[in-house]
Design a protein around this motif. Structure first.
Motif, PDB file in Angstrom:
ATOM      1  N   ASP A  73      -1.123  -2.151   0.340  1.00  0.00           N
ATOM      2  CA  ASP A  73      -1.108  -0.946  -0.388  1.00  0.00           C
ATOM      3  C   ASP A  73      -1.957  -0.325   0.597  1.00  0.00           C
ATOM      4  OD1 ASP A  73       1.133  -1.869  -1.807  1.00  0.00           O
ATOM      5  OD2 ASP A  73       0.101  -0.836  -3.471  1.00  0.00           O
ATOM      6  N   MET A  74      -3.455  -1.199   0.685  1.00  0.00           N
ATOM      7  CA  MET A  74      -4.230  -0.410   1.798  1.00  0.00           C
ATOM      8  C   MET A  74      -4.018  -0.122   2.872  1.00  0.00           C
ATOM      9  SD  MET A  74      -6.844  -0.942  -0.828  1.00  0.00           S
ATOM     10  CE  MET A  74      -5.632  -0.478  -1.527  1.00  0.00           C
ATOM     11  N   GLY A  75      -3.111  -1.168   3.446  1.00  0.00           N
ATOM     12  CA  GLY A  75      -1.868  -0.423   4.802  1.00  0.00           C
ATOM     13  C   GLY A  75      -1.510   0.879   4.854  1.00  0.00           C
ATOM     14  N   ALA A  76      -0.744   1.008   3.943  1.00  0.00           N
ATOM     15  CA  ALA A  76       0.566   1.711   3.742  1.00  0.00           C
ATOM     16  C   ALA A  76      -0.661   3.706   3.328  1.00  0.00           C
ATOM     17  CB  ALA A  76       1.126   1.410   2.753  1.00  0.00           C
ATOM     18  N   ILE A  77      -1.118   3.194   2.222  1.00  0.00           N
ATOM     19  CA  ILE A  77      -2.215   4.329   2.316  1.00  0.00           C
ATOM     20  C   ILE A  77      -3.004   5.262   3.141  1.00  0.00           C
ATOM     21  CG2 ILE A  77      -4.578   4.472   0.717  1.00  0.00           C
ATOM     22  CD1 ILE A  77      -4.036   3.150  -1.564  1.00  0.00           C
ATOM     23  N   GLY A  78      -3.607   4.235   4.411  1.00  0.00           N
ATOM     24  CA  GLY A  78      -4.284   4.356   4.906  1.00  0.00           C
ATOM     25  C   GLY A  78      -3.328   5.036   6.002  1.00  0.00           C
ATOM     26  N   TRP A  79      -2.163   4.411   6.670  1.00  0.00           N
ATOM     27  CA  TRP A  79      -1.555   4.910   7.158  1.00  0.00           C
ATOM     28  C   TRP A  79      -0.688   6.820   6.317  1.00  0.00           C
ATOM     29  CZ3 TRP A  79       4.069   2.311   7.708  1.00  0.00           C
ATOM     30  CH2 TRP A  79       4.476   3.109   8.783  1.00  0.00           C
TER      31      TRP A  79
ATOM     32  N   SER B  50      -4.055  -0.401  11.409  1.00  0.00           N
ATOM     33  CA  SER B  50      -4.299  -1.754  12.208  1.00  0.00           C
ATOM     34  C   SER B  50      -3.982  -2.698  10.761  1.00  0.00           C
ATOM     35  CB  SER B  50      -5.941  -1.654  12.638  1.00  0.00           C
ATOM     36  OG  SER B  50      -5.796  -2.818  11.776  1.00  0.00           O
ATOM     37  N   ILE B  51      -4.056  -2.449   9.498  1.00  0.00           N
ATOM     38  CA  ILE B  51      -3.496  -2.759   8.162  1.00  0.00           C
ATOM     39  C   ILE B  51      -1.910  -4.030   8.402  1.00  0.00           C
ATOM     40  CG2 ILE B  51      -3.740  -3.643   5.653  1.00  0.00           C
ATOM     41  CD1 ILE B  51      -6.272  -1.878   5.688  1.00  0.00           C
ATOM     42  N   MET B  52      -1.477  -2.567   8.331  1.00  0.00           N
ATOM     43  CA  MET B  52       0.103  -2.616   8.256  1.00  0.00           C
ATOM     44  C   MET B  52       0.672  -3.301  10.051  1.00  0.00           C
ATOM     45  SD  MET B  52       0.984  -1.394   5.987  1.00  0.00           S
ATOM     46  CE  MET B  52       2.614  -0.486   6.028  1.00  0.00           C
ATOM     47  N   LEU B  53       0.012  -3.269  10.655  1.00  0.00           N
ATOM     48  CA  LEU B  53       0.510  -4.070  11.690  1.00  0.00           C
ATOM     49  C   LEU B  53      -0.324  -5.962  12.531  1.00  0.00           C
ATOM     50  CD1 LEU B  53      -1.078  -2.068  15.075  1.00  0.00           C
ATOM     51  CD2 LEU B  53       1.481  -2.605  14.809  1.00  0.00           C
ATOM     52  N   ALA B  54      -1.267  -6.243  11.645  1.00  0.00           N
ATOM     53  CA  ALA B  54      -1.652  -7.630  11.156  1.00  0.00           C
ATOM     54  C   ALA B  54      -0.252  -8.041  10.585  1.00  0.00           C
ATOM     55  CB  ALA B  54      -2.884  -7.271  10.684  1.00  0.00           C
ATOM     56  N   LEU B  55      -0.017  -7.595   9.415  1.00  0.00           N
ATOM     57  CA  LEU B  55       1.167  -8.243   8.125  1.00  0.00           C
ATOM     58  C   LEU B  55       1.991  -7.814   8.839  1.00  0.00           C
ATOM     59  CD1 LEU B  55      -0.425  -6.256   4.728  1.00  0.00           C
ATOM     60  CD2 LEU B  55      -0.493  -8.363   5.585  1.00  0.00           C
TER      61      LEU B  55
ATOM     62  N   GLN C 211       6.474  -4.416   4.047  1.00  0.00           N
ATOM     63  CA  GLN C 211       8.097  -3.456   3.271  1.00  0.00           C
ATOM     64  C   GLN C 211       7.967  -2.938   2.621  1.00  0.00           C
ATOM     65  OE1 GLN C 211      10.213  -2.562   6.025  1.00  0.00           O
ATOM     66  NE2 GLN C 211      10.933  -1.393   4.026  1.00  0.00           N
ATOM     67  N   ASP C 212       7.766  -3.899   0.991  1.00  0.00           N
ATOM     68  CA  ASP C 212       7.817  -3.795   0.027  1.00  0.00           C
ATOM     69  C   ASP C 212       6.160  -2.309  -0.049  1.00  0.00           C
ATOM     70  OD1 ASP C 212       7.680  -3.669  -3.019  1.00  0.00           O
ATOM     71  OD2 ASP C 212       5.288  -4.146  -2.696  1.00  0.00           O
ATOM     72  N   ALA C 213       4.916  -2.229   0.943  1.00  0.00           N
ATOM     73  CA  ALA C 213       4.727  -1.291   0.694  1.00  0.00           C
ATOM     74  C   ALA C 213       5.245  -0.129   0.954  1.00  0.00           C
ATOM     75  CB  ALA C 213       2.804  -1.526   1.058  1.00  0.00           C
ATOM     76  N   LEU C 214       4.979  -0.353   2.277  1.00  0.00           N
ATOM     77  CA  LEU C 214       5.815   1.094   3.078  1.00  0.00           C
ATOM     78  C   LEU C 214       7.148   1.255   1.550  1.00  0.00           C
ATOM     79  CD1 LEU C 214       7.140   3.012   4.969  1.00  0.00           C
ATOM     80  CD2 LEU C 214       7.646   1.602   6.291  1.00  0.00           C
ATOM     81  N   ASP C 215       7.998   0.802   0.756  1.00  0.00           N
ATOM     82  CA  ASP C 215       9.363   1.056   0.293  1.00  0.00           C
ATOM     83  C   ASP C 215       8.058   1.767  -1.034  1.00  0.00           C
ATOM     84  OD1 ASP C 215      11.023  -0.294   1.496  1.00  0.00           O
ATOM     85  OD2 ASP C 215      10.723  -2.065  -0.049  1.00  0.00           O
TER      86      ASP C 215
END
Lengths: 321, 95
Positions: A124-130, A171-176, A188-192
């Motif tokens: 969620d830290m990735g999804a929020i930033g992105w 960058s967090i999303m990319l790493a995951l 994927q769950d965070a994006l959903d």
């Protein structure tokens, strides 16, 4: 004191300055409705930055590496900074910091609904930033040219800092996305969960947005909610594809003719429910904020007492001389 | 509430030596020292400055808005103060 004919003259001058793309500064005459709209918008923006520290603050102690932790702390500190720039800008319109905080704490003033959603995993830290910061940037870049000078200047600073926020999220999303199957699933769950609330950040559809026409006339807003929402979808879908993630919208497809993505309808019932206070975290976010303010009372008192003591000490020798 | 007792300060940053201090915003602080430290944390998190001024806003005397006051009017009809007011023969290339 001010004659009606004077008011008409002032209004005409104000309108002509707006038309000429001149900026309005704190001491200038402005229509009461402009002042009110400006206070409402800047305050809501400031409150969003301050409440926005909570969902991310939730993960600082559990960041996966020291580097991610340092980055997240820097980001949350930036949000506090943005809140402070914006409170200062609002105060130039004649409202005090105390009134602004009281408006937030009493629920009389709003903040962005996006922060009423929970942060359930590190992804969620990735999804929020992105997504969330990405949507915020779409909204905020045009505000750097908004007609009220102090707001525009605050937004220039905010936007400069915000692009780091979006990149660190991606960058967090990319790493995951490049990680294990479990990590990809997390991403994927965070994006959903964050996709639709992010689209809601642009506000109600143009047809249901009561303030848009006036705000655009006064050049407070430069683009409508739907225009910005479309721009965000167009920019973000290819980024999701690059991550190998699926945007949770079965109606999403490229429309060759329009040169834009078509996308599904937002759940407006959910939108209004969260705005009206019934989102997953509304009560918790506000209660946390009020508690932090109340528990900080002794610090503010101590600082004021210390300042007073120093002032008296400095005065004494001078009085004696 | 103590917040309202904290005075407002205006913050000025010199971004590098050789340039003048520029107004960047404002903040509330209990005293001068706190204002300076808060200004550092708030306005120079990315090395934006080499020098900071904080000034109590109440200490600033400002001109009125141009909407209300002909304060700047005396300068408006003195166009002869600008070099473009003077026509030079073409033969004078640079002056």
């Amino acid at each position: 004191m001010t004659e009606p004919s004077d008011i008409q003259q002032l209004e005409a001058r104000f309108e002509s300055r707006i038309d000429a793309d001149d900026r309005i500064e704190p001491q200038d005459w402005m229509p009461e409705a402009y002042r009110k709209t400006m206070i409402r918008q800047i305050a809501q923006h400031a409150h969003s930055e301050i409440i926005g520290m909570q969902p991310e603050g939730n993960w600082i102690t559990r960041a996966p590496t020291l580097e991610r932790k340092a980055v997240l702390m820097a980001k949350v500190q930036d949000e506090a900074g943005h809140g402070l720039y914006l409170y200062s800008a609002a105060e130039t319109l004649g409202i005090s910091r105390e009134e602004l905080l009281d408006g937030l704490h009493s629920g009389r003033m709003k903040y962005s609904s996006i922060f009423n959603y929970p942060t359930l995993s590190w992804a969620d830290m990735g999804a929020i930033g992105w997504l969330v910061d990405g949507a915020a940037i779409m909204n905020q870049v045009p505000l750097c040219r908004t007609s009220y000078g102090p707001y525009a200047r605050a937004m220039v600073r905010v936007c400069k800092e915000e692009s780091f926020h979006q990149r660190q999220g991606y960058s967090i999303m990319l790493a995951l996305a490049r990680g294990s199957a479990a990590q990809r699933e997390m991403a994927q769950d965070a994006l959903d969960r964050w996709w639709w609330p992010s689209l809601m950040m642009f506000g109600p559809a143009d047809a249901d947005s009561p303030h848009t026409a006036q705000s655009m006339h006064w050049k407070i807003k430069r683009h409508s909610n739907d225009e910005l929402r479309q721009k965000f979808v167009d920019a973000t879908v290819p980024q999701a594809e690059l991550l190998g993630l699926r945007v949770p919208d079965p109606e999403l497809r490229w429309n060759e003719e329009r040169g834009h993505y078509d996308f599904g309808e937002i759940d407006w019932d959910e939108f209004w429910r969260v705005v009206k206070g019934d989102g997953p975290c509304n009560r918790q976010r506000l209660a946390n904020r009020v508690r932090a303010h109340e528990q900080g009372e002794w610090v503010r008192e101590a600082a004021a007492a210390y300042a007073e003591k120093q002032r008296q000490r400095q005065q004494k020798p001078r009085d004696a001389a | 509430m103590t917040d309202s007792n904290w005075p407002l300060y205006e913050v000025f940053v010199r971004s590098r030596n050789g340039l003048s201090h520029k107004h960047v915003g404002s903040l509330h602080a209990a005293d001068d020292e706190m204002a300076l430290e808060a200004a550092r944390d708030l306005y120079t998190r990315r090395s934006e400055g080499v020098s900071l001024w904080v000034v109590p806003s109440a200490a600033i005397t400002a001109s009125q808005s141009a909407d209300r006051d002909p304060f700047f009017e005396p300068a408006q009809d003195k166009i002869y103060r600008h070099p473009t007011f003077y026509e030079l023969p073409d033969e004078v290339k640079h002056m």
